[in-house]
Design a protein around this motif. Structure first.
Motif, PDB file in Angstrom:
ATOM      1  N   THR A   1       0.864  -1.180   0.000  1.00 13.54           N
ATOM      2  CA  THR A   1       0.000   0.000   0.000  1.00 13.54           C
ATOM      3  C   THR A   1       0.902   1.233   0.000  1.00 13.54           C
ATOM      4  O   THR A   1       2.111   1.121   0.236  1.00 13.54           O
ATOM      5  CB  THR A   1      -0.914   0.051   1.238  1.00 13.54           C
ATOM      6  N   MET A   2       0.282   2.394  -0.230  1.00 14.84           N
ATOM      7  CA  MET A   2       1.035   3.640  -0.195  1.00 14.84           C
ATOM      8  C   MET A   2       0.182   4.718   0.452  1.00 14.84           C
ATOM      9  O   MET A   2      -1.010   4.837   0.150  1.00 14.84           O
ATOM     10  CB  MET A   2       1.437   4.067  -1.608  1.00 14.84           C
ATOM     11  N   SER A   3       0.784   5.484   1.351  1.00 15.66           N
ATOM     12  CA  SER A   3       0.069   6.580   2.001  1.00 15.66           C
ATOM     13  C   SER A   3      -0.371   7.598   0.962  1.00 15.66           C
ATOM     14  O   SER A   3       0.432   8.031   0.139  1.00 15.66           O
ATOM     15  CB  SER A   3       0.966   7.294   3.019  1.00 15.66           C
ATOM     16  N   GLY A   4      -1.647   7.972   1.025  1.00 21.14           N
ATOM     17  CA  GLY A   4      -2.163   9.015   0.159  1.00 21.14           C
ATOM     18  C   GLY A   4      -2.440   8.597  -1.267  1.00 21.14           C
ATOM     19  O   GLY A   4      -2.715   9.442  -2.116  1.00 21.14           O
ATOM     20  N   ARG A   5      -2.390   7.297  -1.555  1.00 16.63           N
ATOM     21  CA  ARG A   5      -2.623   6.843  -2.917  1.00 16.63           C
ATOM     22  C   ARG A   5      -3.381   5.520  -2.895  1.00 16.63           C
ATOM     23  O   ARG A   5      -3.053   4.640  -2.107  1.00 16.63           O
ATOM     24  CB  ARG A   5      -1.291   6.655  -3.632  1.00 16.63           C
ATOM     25  N   LYS A   6      -4.380   5.390  -3.755  1.00 11.35           N
ATOM     26  CA  LYS A   6      -5.124   4.132  -3.849  1.00 11.35           C
ATOM     27  C   LYS A   6      -4.300   3.132  -4.636  1.00 11.35           C
ATOM     28  O   LYS A   6      -3.576   3.487  -5.558  1.00 11.35           O
ATOM     29  CB  LYS A   6      -6.467   4.363  -4.552  1.00 11.35           C
ATOM     30  N   GLY A   7      -4.430   1.863  -4.233  1.00  9.04           N
ATOM     31  CA  GLY A   7      -3.685   0.819  -4.927  1.00  9.04           C
ATOM     32  C   GLY A   7      -4.504  -0.446  -5.067  1.00  9.04           C
ATOM     33  O   GLY A   7      -5.530  -0.627  -4.408  1.00  9.04           O
ATOM     34  N   THR A   8      -4.031  -1.342  -5.910  1.00  8.37           N
ATOM     35  CA  THR A   8      -4.765  -2.578  -6.186  1.00  8.37           C
ATOM     36  C   THR A   8      -4.791  -3.532  -4.994  1.00  8.37           C
ATOM     37  O   THR A   8      -5.692  -4.352  -4.892  1.00  8.37           O
ATOM     38  CB  THR A   8      -4.163  -3.311  -7.396  1.00  8.37           C
ATOM     39  N   ASP A   9      -3.821  -3.430  -4.077  1.00  6.73           N
ATOM     40  CA  ASP A   9      -3.768  -4.341  -2.929  1.00  6.73           C
ATOM     41  C   ASP A   9      -4.505  -3.800  -1.702  1.00  6.73           C
ATOM     42  O   ASP A   9      -4.584  -4.497  -0.688  1.00  6.73           O
ATOM     43  CB  ASP A   9      -2.314  -4.624  -2.535  1.00  6.73           C
ATOM     44  N   ASP A  10      -5.036  -2.584  -1.775  1.00  5.67           N
ATOM     45  CA  ASP A  10      -5.665  -1.953  -0.604  1.00  5.67           C
ATOM     46  C   ASP A  10      -6.745  -2.817   0.027  1.00  5.67           C
ATOM     47  O   ASP A  10      -6.854  -2.894   1.253  1.00  5.67           O
ATOM     48  CB  ASP A  10      -6.284  -0.597  -0.974  1.00  5.67           C
ATOM     49  N   SER A  11      -7.575  -3.468  -0.784  1.00  8.22           N
ATOM     50  CA  SER A  11      -8.713  -4.222  -0.250  1.00  8.22           C
ATOM     51  C   SER A  11      -8.391  -5.691   0.007  1.00  8.22           C
ATOM     52  O   SER A  11      -9.259  -6.457   0.412  1.00  8.22           O
ATOM     53  CB  SER A  11      -9.910  -4.110  -1.204  1.00  8.22           C
ATOM     54  N   MET A  12      -7.145  -6.093  -0.179  1.00 10.21           N
ATOM     55  CA  MET A  12      -6.739  -7.470   0.085  1.00 10.21           C
ATOM     56  C   MET A  12      -6.846  -7.751   1.585  1.00 10.21           C
ATOM     57  O   MET A  12      -6.432  -6.944   2.407  1.00 10.21           O
ATOM     58  CB  MET A  12      -5.295  -7.656  -0.384  1.00 10.21           C
ATOM     59  N   THR A  13      -7.419  -8.904   1.947  1.00 11.36           N
ATOM     60  CA  THR A  13      -7.570  -9.243   3.367  1.00 11.36           C
ATOM     61  C   THR A  13      -6.525 -10.269   3.799  1.00 11.36           C
ATOM     62  O   THR A  13      -5.953 -10.985   2.970  1.00 11.36           O
ATOM     63  CB  THR A  13      -8.966  -9.830   3.655  1.00 11.36           C
ATOM     64  N   LEU A  14      -6.315 -10.338   5.100  1.00 20.73           N
ATOM     65  CA  LEU A  14      -5.408 -11.356   5.649  1.00 20.73           C
ATOM     66  C   LEU A  14      -5.913 -12.750   5.299  1.00 20.73           C
ATOM     67  O   LEU A  14      -5.145 -13.625   4.913  1.00 20.73           O
ATOM     68  CB  LEU A  14      -5.297 -11.189   7.164  1.00 20.73           C
ATOM     69  N   GLN A  15      -7.208 -12.948   5.443  1.00 22.68           N
ATOM     70  CA  GLN A  15      -7.796 -14.264   5.178  1.00 22.68           C
ATOM     71  C   GLN A  15      -7.576 -14.681   3.723  1.00 22.68           C
ATOM     72  O   GLN A  15      -7.263 -15.839   3.447  1.00 22.68           O
ATOM     73  CB  GLN A  15      -9.277 -14.240   5.502  1.00 22.68           C
ATOM     74  N   SER A  16      -7.728 -13.742   2.785  1.00 20.06           N
ATOM     75  CA  SER A  16      -7.570 -14.078   1.368  1.00 20.06           C
ATOM     76  C   SER A  16      -6.140 -14.520   1.053  1.00 20.06           C
ATOM     77  O   SER A  16      -5.908 -15.192   0.056  1.00 20.06           O
ATOM     78  CB  SER A  16      -7.957 -12.894   0.483  1.00 20.06           C
ATOM     79  N   GLN A  17      -5.195 -14.166   1.917  1.00 19.49           N
ATOM     80  CA  GLN A  17      -3.790 -14.528   1.711  1.00 19.49           C
ATOM     81  C   GLN A  17      -3.359 -15.696   2.580  1.00 19.49           C
ATOM     82  O   GLN A  17      -2.182 -15.954   2.750  1.00 19.49           O
ATOM     83  CB  GLN A  17      -2.897 -13.314   1.955  1.00 19.49           C
ATOM     84  N   LYS A  18      -4.337 -16.395   3.157  1.00 17.87           N
ATOM     85  CA  LYS A  18      -4.096 -17.607   3.966  1.00 17.87           C
ATOM     86  C   LYS A  18      -3.349 -17.324   5.271  1.00 17.87           C
ATOM     87  O   LYS A  18      -2.644 -18.180   5.782  1.00 17.87           O
ATOM     88  CB  LYS A  18      -3.341 -18.672   3.158  1.00 17.87           C
ATOM     89  N   PHE A  19      -3.490 -16.095   5.790  1.00 19.48           N
ATOM     90  CA  PHE A  19      -2.910 -15.776   7.098  1.00 19.48           C
ATOM     91  C   PHE A  19      -3.587 -16.664   8.134  1.00 19.48           C
ATOM     92  O   PHE A  19      -4.793 -16.882   8.075  1.00 19.48           O
ATOM     93  CB  PHE A  19      -3.166 -14.303   7.434  1.00 19.48           C
ATOM     94  N   GLN A  20      -2.804 -17.218   9.064  1.00 30.95           N
ATOM     95  CA  GLN A  20      -3.357 -18.046  10.130  1.00 30.95           C
ATOM     96  C   GLN A  20      -2.955 -17.478  11.475  1.00 30.95           C
ATOM     97  O   GLN A  20      -1.888 -16.875  11.612  1.00 30.95           O
ATOM     98  CB  GLN A  20      -2.846 -19.486  10.007  1.00 30.95           C
ATOM     99  N   ILE A  21      -3.807 -17.697  12.466  1.00 34.65           N
ATOM    100  CA  ILE A  21      -3.489 -17.244  13.814  1.00 34.65           C
ATOM    101  C   ILE A  21      -2.167 -17.888  14.223  1.00 34.65           C
ATOM    102  O   ILE A  21      -1.974 -19.094  14.058  1.00 34.65           O
ATOM    103  CB  ILE A  21      -4.627 -17.601  14.784  1.00 34.65           C
ATOM    104  N   GLY A  22      -1.245 -17.074  14.714  1.00 36.79           N
ATOM    105  CA  GLY A  22       0.092 -17.544  15.069  1.00 36.79           C
ATOM    106  C   GLY A  22       1.145 -17.108  14.058  1.00 36.79           C
ATOM    107  O   GLY A  22       2.329 -17.111  14.364  1.00 36.79           O
ATOM    108  N   ASP A  23       0.707 -16.756  12.847  1.00 34.17           N
ATOM    109  CA  ASP A  23       1.651 -16.212  11.860  1.00 34.17           C
ATOM    110  C   ASP A  23       2.031 -14.790  12.272  1.00 34.17           C
ATOM    111  O   ASP A  23       1.344 -14.159  13.062  1.00 34.17           O
ATOM    112  CB  ASP A  23       1.007 -16.145  10.468  1.00 34.17           C
TER     113      ASP A  23
END
Length: 121
Positions: free
Chosen positions: A77-99
């Motif tokens: 992401t970038m401060s003050g600028r919209k980007g394609t990854d802004d709406s990406m969630t932790l869950q969509s990237q397979k983040f797991q509790i403990g990571d």
């Protein structure tokens, strides 16, 4: 964990129960977006609020096949600028509790280091 030199922590900094000293504890949900996480980091680090500051996110997780950790860059992401990854969630990237999340912060006056995820066009 955060860095302000534009590079992620080395994996050996997460070895044998140790972690880098730059720990920032954030309580959030699996549906948190990278833009929301950027806002939380900026609350703690005022210098990261400058327009053009670049945030590169990576998940650091335990490697189940061999001892140690692995890293997976997931977006930026970038401060003050919209980007394609802004709406990406932790869950969509397979983040797991403990990571862990490793966030490489690059000030606006320095270009972020090249990433395998960034396209040259």
């Amino acid at each position: 964990f955060t860095t302000n030199n534009g590079r992620h922590h080395r994996m050996d900094e997460f070895s044998r129960g140790n972690v880098p000293s730059s720990e920032l504890q954030i309580y959030t949900w699996m549906d948190a977006t990278l833009k929301e996480l950027t806002s939380l980091v900026k609350e703690v680090y005022p210098e990261a609020r400058k327009k053009g500051t670049h945030f590169n996110f990576a998940i650091v997780f335990t490697d189940l096949k061999r001892p140690g950790y692995r890293v997976k860059e997931i977006g930026s992401t970038m401060s003050g600028r919209k980007g394609t990854d802004d709406s990406m969630t932790l869950q969509s990237q397979k983040f797991q509790i403990g990571d862990y999340l490793d966030i490489a912060i690059t000030p606006p006056n320095r270009a972020p280091p090249p990433s395998s995820r960034m396209r040259p066009y």
